[in-house]
Structure formats: C-alpha cells, structure tokens
Design a protein around this motif. Structure first.
Motif, mmCIF file in Angstrom:
data_model
loop_
_atom_site.group_PDB
_atom_site.id
_atom_site.type_symbol
_atom_site.label_atom_id
_atom_site.label_comp_id
_atom_site.label_asym_id
_atom_site.label_seq_id
_atom_site.Cartn_x
_atom_site.Cartn_y
_atom_site.Cartn_z
ATOM 1 N N LYS B 63 0.840 -1.196 0.000
ATOM 2 C CA LYS B 63 0.000 0.000 0.000
ATOM 3 C C LYS B 63 0.881 1.255 0.000
ATOM 4 O O LYS B 63 0.523 2.283 -0.585
ATOM 5 N N ARG B 64 2.014 1.153 0.637
ATOM 6 C CA ARG B 64 2.943 2.281 0.738
ATOM 7 C C ARG B 64 3.570 2.582 -0.626
ATOM 8 O O ARG B 64 3.982 3.710 -0.894
ATOM 9 N N PHE B 65 3.648 1.549 -1.453
ATOM 10 C CA PHE B 65 4.242 1.711 -2.787
ATOM 11 C C PHE B 65 3.241 1.242 -3.844
ATOM 12 O O PHE B 65 3.399 0.149 -4.404
ATOM 13 N N PRO B 66 2.221 2.004 -4.094
ATOM 14 C CA PRO B 66 1.161 1.544 -5.004
ATOM 15 C C PRO B 66 1.709 1.231 -6.403
ATOM 16 O O PRO B 66 2.586 1.934 -6.907
ATOM 17 N N GLY B 201 2.477 -10.431 -3.436
ATOM 18 C CA GLY B 201 3.459 -9.351 -3.527
ATOM 19 C C GLY B 201 4.233 -9.381 -4.828
ATOM 20 O O GLY B 201 4.587 -8.339 -5.377
ATOM 21 N N ILE B 202 4.489 -10.593 -5.316
ATOM 22 C CA ILE B 202 5.276 -10.727 -6.559
ATOM 23 C C ILE B 202 4.442 -10.330 -7.769
ATOM 24 O O ILE B 202 4.924 -9.713 -8.713
ATOM 25 N N MET B 203 3.160 -10.673 -7.701
ATOM 26 C CA MET B 203 2.304 -10.366 -8.870
ATOM 27 C C MET B 203 1.503 -9.073 -8.661
ATOM 28 O O MET B 203 0.536 -8.816 -9.389
ATOM 29 N N ALA B 204 1.910 -8.275 -7.676
ATOM 30 C CA ALA B 204 1.136 -7.081 -7.307
ATOM 31 C C ALA B 204 0.884 -6.148 -8.488
ATOM 32 O O ALA B 204 -0.204 -5.556 -8.600
ATOM 33 N N ALA B 205 1.871 -6.040 -9.378
ATOM 34 C CA ALA B 205 1.729 -5.098 -10.490
ATOM 35 C C ALA B 205 0.607 -5.498 -11.450
ATOM 36 O O ALA B 205 0.069 -4.661 -12.185
ATOM 37 N N SER B 206 0.252 -6.785 -11.442
ATOM 38 C CA SER B 206 -0.809 -7.254 -12.335
ATOM 39 C C SER B 206 -2.193 -7.144 -11.706
ATOM 40 O O SER B 206 -3.195 -7.485 -12.336
ATOM 41 N N LEU B 207 -2.241 -6.746 -10.458
ATOM 42 C CA LEU B 207 -3.530 -6.685 -9.756
ATOM 43 C C LEU B 207 -4.099 -5.267 -9.810
ATOM 44 O O LEU B 207 -3.388 -4.314 -10.112
ATOM 45 N N GLN B 208 -5.378 -5.168 -9.487
ATOM 46 C CA GLN B 208 -6.080 -3.888 -9.668
ATOM 47 C C GLN B 208 -6.022 -3.016 -8.417
ATOM 48 O O GLN B 208 -7.051 -2.691 -7.846
ATOM 49 N N GLY B 209 -4.855 -2.692 -7.958
ATOM 50 C CA GLY B 209 -4.733 -1.749 -6.849
ATOM 51 C C GLY B 209 -4.636 -2.421 -5.489
ATOM 52 O O GLY B 209 -4.824 -3.629 -5.349
ATOM 53 N N THR B 210 -4.355 -1.570 -4.504
ATOM 54 C CA THR B 210 -4.074 -2.115 -3.170
ATOM 55 C C THR B 210 -5.304 -2.711 -2.486
ATOM 56 O O THR B 210 -5.187 -3.631 -1.692
ATOM 57 N N ASN B 211 -6.479 -2.156 -2.783
ATOM 58 C CA ASN B 211 -7.685 -2.738 -2.186
ATOM 59 C C ASN B 211 -7.894 -4.170 -2.656
ATOM 60 O O ASN B 211 -8.302 -5.043 -1.895
ATOM 61 N N GLY B 361 6.147 5.272 -2.012
ATOM 62 C CA GLY B 361 5.891 5.323 -3.442
ATOM 63 C C GLY B 361 5.012 6.507 -3.792
ATOM 64 O O GLY B 361 4.400 7.117 -2.909
ATOM 65 N N ALA B 362 4.939 6.776 -5.081
ATOM 66 C CA ALA B 362 4.091 7.879 -5.526
ATOM 67 C C ALA B 362 2.637 7.472 -5.394
ATOM 68 O O ALA B 362 2.257 6.379 -5.821
ATOM 69 N N GLN B 363 1.830 8.355 -4.762
ATOM 70 C CA GLN B 363 0.405 8.041 -4.591
ATOM 71 C C GLN B 363 -0.324 8.229 -5.906
ATOM 72 O O GLN B 363 -0.092 9.179 -6.639
ATOM 73 N N ARG B 364 -1.165 7.235 -6.206
ATOM 74 C CA ARG B 364 -1.912 7.317 -7.467
ATOM 75 C C ARG B 364 -3.192 8.093 -7.271
ATOM 76 O O ARG B 364 -3.804 8.027 -6.197
#
Lengths: 449, 366
Positions: B63-66, B201-211, B361-364
């Motif tokens: 969440k800290r690094f969206p 955590g590894i596939m986080a970039a493929s998921l639709q956000g932190t929620n 991280g930068a907040q989206r």
C-alpha cells in the motif's frame, strides 16, 4: 512454418510417449487374489494360501469365478495355492514363477488368519505390516478361523455358483441383519491394535462339517453304536451358554450363542462366520459367541436389526421370537472420579413379536409390559455377561474407551490414565428400555379350546 | 515477449487457494497429526490467522508503494544491490519449495499410483507441463486456476462427503491433542503453510490496486484455512491419531476407504485428479514467480529464454532428496516450519526500514 513444425513434432512425440506409461497394464495381465490365508509356516516363517478365482467370459457356459461345472473340484484345487515363505511379498514373488500373471491384491476381499497365528501375536505383526503394501485396501475383511486358513479357504466356495468375491462381501453384509459377526476390516485392525482407546474384534470363522447337528437329544439313545456299547453319548463341548427352558437346562439355547464351527447346521456352504475373535493389542485372547457379538453391536449402537428368542415369561417351557432394532444411539456415561470407572449405559430398543407359541395374549397392555420387562432383563443379562467376559479377557469389548477419552484434554493425559487397565475393574450399570411396536399380522391371540 | 497482463481478484484468489490447499493432500496432514495429535483441524486455523497477520504487513508495504511489486519495493527501500539480493533469496527459496512440492508429488504418486514408473519419468512429464504453462504466461495460469478451482473444490467436497459414514467424532478427542502449548507453538510456526499468500506481492503489479491486494490476500488465507481445516477435520474423524501420523497421504487413504455398498468403492481416482491438478498449479505458480523475480533482478524483459534453463534447474533440484523419508521428515518439515522466515519476515523488515527511512511510493490518483 518452423513453429508449426515444432508443435507438430511435439504433439507426435507426446502422443507416442504419453499414451501409456511404465505402469500401463491390461486387465488380462493380472490375476486377482480374492483371499489370502496366513498360517504358521512349516519350512518357512509363514504358510500363505492364495485364492485366485478363475474369471471366465460371461456366457461361456459357466459362471465366472464360481463352481457349477463338472470339474469343479479340479478347478477349486487350481484356484487355491499354498506355499511357505518368509513374507507376503516373497510369497508373491515365488508364486509369480508359476502363475503367468501379475498377482494383484486390489480386489482382495478377505485376509484369513488361523487362530493359532492370531493367538501367537505373529498375525498381528504380519497383517499390520501389509499397511505399507499399496494394493491392500483398508476395507478388506479380517477373518480369524478355527483350524488352518488353508482349510478354510479350500472350503470356501461361492454359494450357488456366483462370484466368490460377491459371496464374501454378501456374507459379511448379511451380518448387518443378524449381528452375529462384527464389521472387522484391515483398517480397523490397524487402527485398533495400536490404539489406547479401542481393541480389535475380528470376524470368527470356521469350516462346519455338519457333525454338530445331532440326531437325538443328549441322554436319549441316538445311534446304534452308542446303544450297543452302553456308554452315554459324549456331549460335544459348545460355547458357554446356559440355555433356558423350565426344568430342562439347555433345552432352548440362546439363539446364536455359538462360535463358528459349533452351529447345529448340516448342508449348505462348508464354511460359516459366527462370533468374534477378541484381540488385546496384536494378540488374540479369546472369542465371543454370536450372541455376545450381538450384545457388542447393541452396546456400540450398530445393531441394524436382529432376531432374538426369549423364554416366554408366563409359560417358561416355551419361547417367543422377537425381531429387534435399536432406536436412538446408546447413551453411555462414565464416571472416572472414583477408583473404579462407573459405566452407565442406557439403551432403547424396539421390536416386533413374530410368534407366540404359548398363545398367551401378549397384545394385552399388562402382559405386553411383562414381555417387555422379560426382554429388557434378557438383554441386560446378555450385556453384563459379555462385558464380564471382556474383562476376563482383559479387553474393552464395548469400546467404552471411545466415551472415556472425551473426558481428557490431552493425549498424554489420556495415555497416562491407561484405560485398558482401568476398564478391567469397571462397573457396568445397564438400563434397557424395550417397546413392543407391532405384534405381527394378528392383534390378539386367543387360547385353543 | 511475455506480458503478465492484468487479472481480477477471483483469478488470483483461485491461484493462491489451490497453491496453499493442495499441500494438505500429501504428507503435511500426517505431519500435523504427529506434531499436535488431534488438534490439527483448529491448529491450522490459528496458523491461518498468524499468516493473515503477516500478510497485513505485506499489504501495508504494498500500500505504501502503489503499483509496485515486492521486488521493486525491495530495490527502492534497500537499494539495488541489497534489494536484488533479498529478491534472489526469495527466488531461490521459491525454486526449492517448488522442487520439494514436486518431489513430494512424485514420491506419493509413485507409492500409490505409478509404482513402476521411474521418478524421473514422472518429473519430466510434470516439468514439461509446468514449462508449457510458464510459456503461456501468468494471466493464463491464473485463468486456468480459476477454471480448476471449482472442479478441485467440488472433488474435495465429494471425497469428504463420501467419507462421512467413516466419521467417528470420538477420534477428535482429546481436544487439545498433544497439549495446548505445543499446538500454539506449532500453529505459529506452521503459518508457513499459508506462505503462498506472499506470491501476491510478486504479482502485485498485475492486480487492480491495493484494495484488490488486501481482498485477495485475506480471502485466500481465509478460504484456504477453511478448506484445510475441513480436510484435517475429516481425516481426523476417519483415522485415530495413532494411525493418522503414520500415513503418507491420509486424504488418499480416506478416499480409498470409501465403501458405500457394492457400487461406490475405489474412489481414489477422484483424488488422483485433485492431486495432479492441485500440484500442477502450485508448482507452476511457484516456478513462474521465481522466474518473475529472476528476470526482475537481472533486468531481463523477455522471460521466455529463462524458462527452459529454470525448468532444468527445477528438475535438478528435484533429484536432491534421497527418497520419500528424506522429503517428508527433512525438507517438507523444515519448509513448513521455517518457511515463514523467507515468505513473511522480509516484508516486515522492509516495511520497518521504509518507515524509518521514510521511503514511500508515488500516490496514485483515484
């Protein structure tokens, strides 16, 4: 183009290499063992008897796996193979040199253990060792037999020409409606002989040669030889039942109070399953008769339906057959606070009167209660007798450990309590509640005039 | 070039749930019985709760690094060198876990189903399938998982339902098993059983956000916990504790014991189906995650050239254990007990460092 070629080559390669594997076998490659007998060996540790039924193509004129054809004896001899070997696996290896098929245990229905082996404790070790053997199924029945397992298997023929595997399965299943034998499977045996909670009861079997069916009552002249010699006919020892019948001890025996091989039966199949072999750990320590096994099944709530015959309470020379079943599971409570465990058992049974030879009107409410009380007393006595016998054999035949264990919080506490020792001093209080539900096709029973 | 693509939470949950629960079909169940006796069915729920707690830290970090995955976050927080090193440790660990799980599958398959097939034959076929799926990419893998999860769930429930006649409630007693202390310690340690939740955590970039990440992680652990507990409860009622701790695969034995009249017998083929597909998904997920980390660390944009060498490496790692006893008592036991150190502990440390060093991280927007 290159990609297509690679894919095509891969598909062909996979089609060739993956359509079968090292374990691929056709059904005809196997010889399916239906029973294994374990006796003490003569030239080696074990004497193993394999029953490998010959399966034939249906419609070939004879029933598959069964008898019925003219050379039945020859066929039976071919189907039963006995050999001495140090272990089951070695026996299979030896046998595979004469049987040109792969021996397979996947459909084995019974393991037959001779009483001698069971009592020596060796059988427990051999049989539980089979747990590692992947083909042996947990549902395989365990039968302890009088005499040798070899004789038992040789005498076991499919009834009326069916499959032998069906015969074994049906024989065991039918017991659900008599209660004379227990459900004893290989998995049960494995679980129970290692358990601190329960002990193992195996099915008890024997060859019955029909000699128990006497031609005349004891004391009466029976055959010409004994008449001529003037010697009284020797009473064949039977199980420890007292029988009942006014002034004529043993006139009516408690039905089913026999062990396998003792029933007064002539004709029909050569083998019978009757009663239970009681184990303490991996050693057989005694037997329970068919009636006592019924009591065990009542106590553990596994009596589907069974026929009992009790002495007529108002006409003690006669008897009343009643078909009984349990309604509701038995309520068992155990008080472990004292020196001796105090066991309270409450049973609820219901039954249908199937015949009243005395023609006393038990349909009448008052007399009905007399009959119910007589039956309650009969069951109570039977349960107490069986429990006491279990204690004499140093076993918990009623699986009461399964109730007692619930009072302990941890496994070390439970194992430290040593239930199997404590139950030997336990006191059993039984309360039986029996209700006559139906009285057959008639609602009253007037005496003859 | 392989692209990870984007997928929804159902697909991701399916992947994680299958990866976690398929382990219960093997030696883990008897290991649990050996450790805590009759308390296994609720011990695993405590393990799930501990795993969820650890996952909460991972979630806070993500969440800290969206929009970043755990490897990118490691690089940002720890620097490229230390971050890569930590990522490589995770990569090696995932490869080891994949190889152990695969070897466990091979050994158990050999014991029960294919006794004459050489283990390498089973492994090669298995690895070919894993490699094929890896070439298809992460999106295909998760979509395939979603397709299978219903079948596997239904198969598992079916086996349990068929075993109900063999259930004996007394076998769950004494309720505290080998003692409350042992149960608590083992349940905390064995949160590693739910370690595959860290793959989020590894596939986080493929998921639709932190929620979505939060939902995927907690739901996966929750569903896996329930399924595992149900399986352990079922086999705990079928086998007494003395037997349960000796069986190679209690769930298989449970299926093999099904005997409902003359018709419903020999039900273990259903179970073999569950084994095969469950293990296939689990190993593929771990293998692909390891490839993702490796490619990130060495800045390899196309994963395809890495798949075959990594597949070969996986095969070689499979050959390390001597036999089933080695797999069971050494490798599986160690990984299930101490796996959390690699799965869950690094995100906690990285989060603490990120907070201390005020890395964010930068907040989206939105």
């Amino acid at each position: 183009m290159g990609k297509k070629l690679v894919v095509t080559a891969l598909v062909i390669l996979m089609a060739v290499s993956l359509t079968g594997c090292f374990d691929a076998r056709e059904i005809g490659d196997y010889a399916y063992i239906s029973m294994v007998g374990i006796d003490e060996g003569v030239t080696d540790e074990l004497r193993l008897t394999f029953h490998i039924p010959e399966f034939q193509v249906s419609g070939s004129g004879s029933d598959s796996g069964g008898g019925g054809n003219s050379n039945e004896k020859e066929k039976a001899e071919k189907e039963v193979i006995t050999l001495d070997a140090p272990s089951l696996l070695s026996g299979v290896s030896i046998l595979n040199n004469s049987v040109p098929k792969i021996l397979n245990f996947m459909h084995m229905k019974a393991i037959i253990i001779s009483e001698k082996m069971a009592k020596s404790g060796k059988a427990g070790k051999v049989v539980t060792g089979l747990m590692k053997y992947r083909q042996v199924r947990g549902t395989t029945n365990i039968i302890v037999c009088r005499g040798t397992a070899e004789e038992f298997i040789k005498a076991f023929h499919p009834y009326q020409g069916g499959l032998i595997t069906d015969s074994i399965e049906e024989l065991v299943t039918r017991a659900e409606y008599t209660g004379f034998i227990t459900n004893s499977t290989f998995m049960d045996m494995y679980d129970r002989i290692k358990s601190a909670t329960s002990q193992f009861l195996a099915i008890y079997g024997s060859v019955n040669d029909g000699k128990n069916l006497k031609e005349s009552r004891s004391g009466e002249e029976s055959d010409p030889e004994s008449r001529e010699s003037g010697e009284p006919e020797e009473e064949k020892p039977v199980s420890q039942n007292e029988g009942y019948g006014s002034g004529d001890k043993g006139r009516f025996r408690i039905p089913g109070d026999y062990l396998a091989g003792e029933t007064p039966v002539k004709g029909g199949p050569d083998i019978e399953l009757f009663g239970s072999a009681v184990f303490d750990g991996d050693k057989m320590v005694g037997t329970l008769t068919g009636f006592e096994t019924q009591m065990v099944r009542i106590a553990i709530g596994r009596l589907n339906r069974a026929a009992f015959t009790i002495q007529d309470p108002l006409s003690p020379d006669l008897y009343i057959p009643i078909e009984v079943k349990e309604f509701g599971t038995p309520k068992v409570s155990i008080d472990l606070s004292g020196q001796r465990p105090m066991i309270n058992m409450e049973l609820k049974l219901e039954g249908d009167i199937t015949s009243i030879p005395s023609r006393i009107e038990y349909e009448d409410e008052e007399k009905n209660r007399i009959l119910e009380q007589a039956f309650e007393e009969f069951i109570k006595t039977g349960l107490e007798r069986t429990f006491k016998k279990g204690q004499e054999l140093k076993t918990d035949v009623f699986d009461l450990g399964q109730v007692a264990i619930k009072q302990f919080l941890t496994i070390p506490e439970w194992e430290k309590y040593k239930w199997k020792e404590k139950v030997l001093d336990a006191e059993l209080n039984v309360k039986v509640d029996f209700i006559v539900r139906r009285t057959g096709k008639t609602t009253s029973n007037k005496p003859a005039k | 070039m392989l692209k990870e693509g984007r997928f929804g939470y159902k697909e991701a949950i399916s992947l994680i749930v299958i990866s976690i629960t398929s382990k219960v079909f093997f030696t883990s169940a008897s290991l649990v019985s050996r450790l805590v006796g009759t308390a296994g069915w609720y011990m695993t729920l405590v393990s799930a709760a501990v795993a969820a707690l650890f996952f909460a830290f991972l979630y806070l970090l993500l969440k800290r690094f969206p929009g970043k995955n755990i490897m990118e976050i490691n690089d940002i927080v720890l620097g490229k060198f230390a971050g890569s090193l930590l990522s490589l440790v995770l990569c090696a660990f995932l490869m080891i876990i994949a190889s152990i799980d695969m070897r466990e599958f091979t050994e158990v398959l050999k014991v029960f189903v294919l006794p004459e097939s050489p283990p390498s034959f089973i492994m090669v076929i298995f690895i070919i399938s894993v490699i094929s799926l890896a070439f298809a990419g992460l999106e295909t893998l998760v979509r395939y998982s979603k397709f299978l999860v219903y079948l596997l769930g239904a198969g598992c429930i079916f086996v349990i339902l068929l075993s109900i006649p063999d259930f004996r409630v007394y076998r769950l007693f004494p309720l505290l098993g080998n003692g409350l202390g042992k149960t608590i310690i083992n349940s905390a340690l064995r949160c590693s059983f739910y370690g595959e939740a860290a793959l989020v955590g590894i596939m986080a970039a493929s998921l639709q956000g932190t929620n979505e990440i939060k939902r995927i992680g907690f739901y996966s652990i929750f569903i896996s916990g329930l399924m595992t507990s149900l399986c352990l409860l079922s086999f705990g009622m079928v086998f007494p504790y003395s037997t349960a701790q000796e069986l190679v695969s209690p769930m298989f034995a449970m299926a093999a014991n099904v005997h409902l009249g003359g018709f419903l017998q020999h039900m273990e083929p259903i179970f073999v189906f569950l084994w095969n597909f469950g293990s296939f998904i689990e190993v593929s997920a771990l293998f692909y995650s390891a490839i993702m980390i490796y490619c990130h660390v060495f800045r390899i944009s196309d994963k395809r050239p890495v798949i075959l060498p990594m597949g070969t490496l996986l095969f070689c790692l499979n050959l390390f254990p001597k036999g089933i006893q080695d797999v069971f008592s050494a490798y599986v036991q160690t990984m299930r007990t101490w796996g959390w150190v690699i799965y869950f502990l690094p995100p906690v440390i990285v989060l603490i460092i990120a907070v201390i060093r005020k890395k964010k991280g930068a907040q989206r927007n939105g």
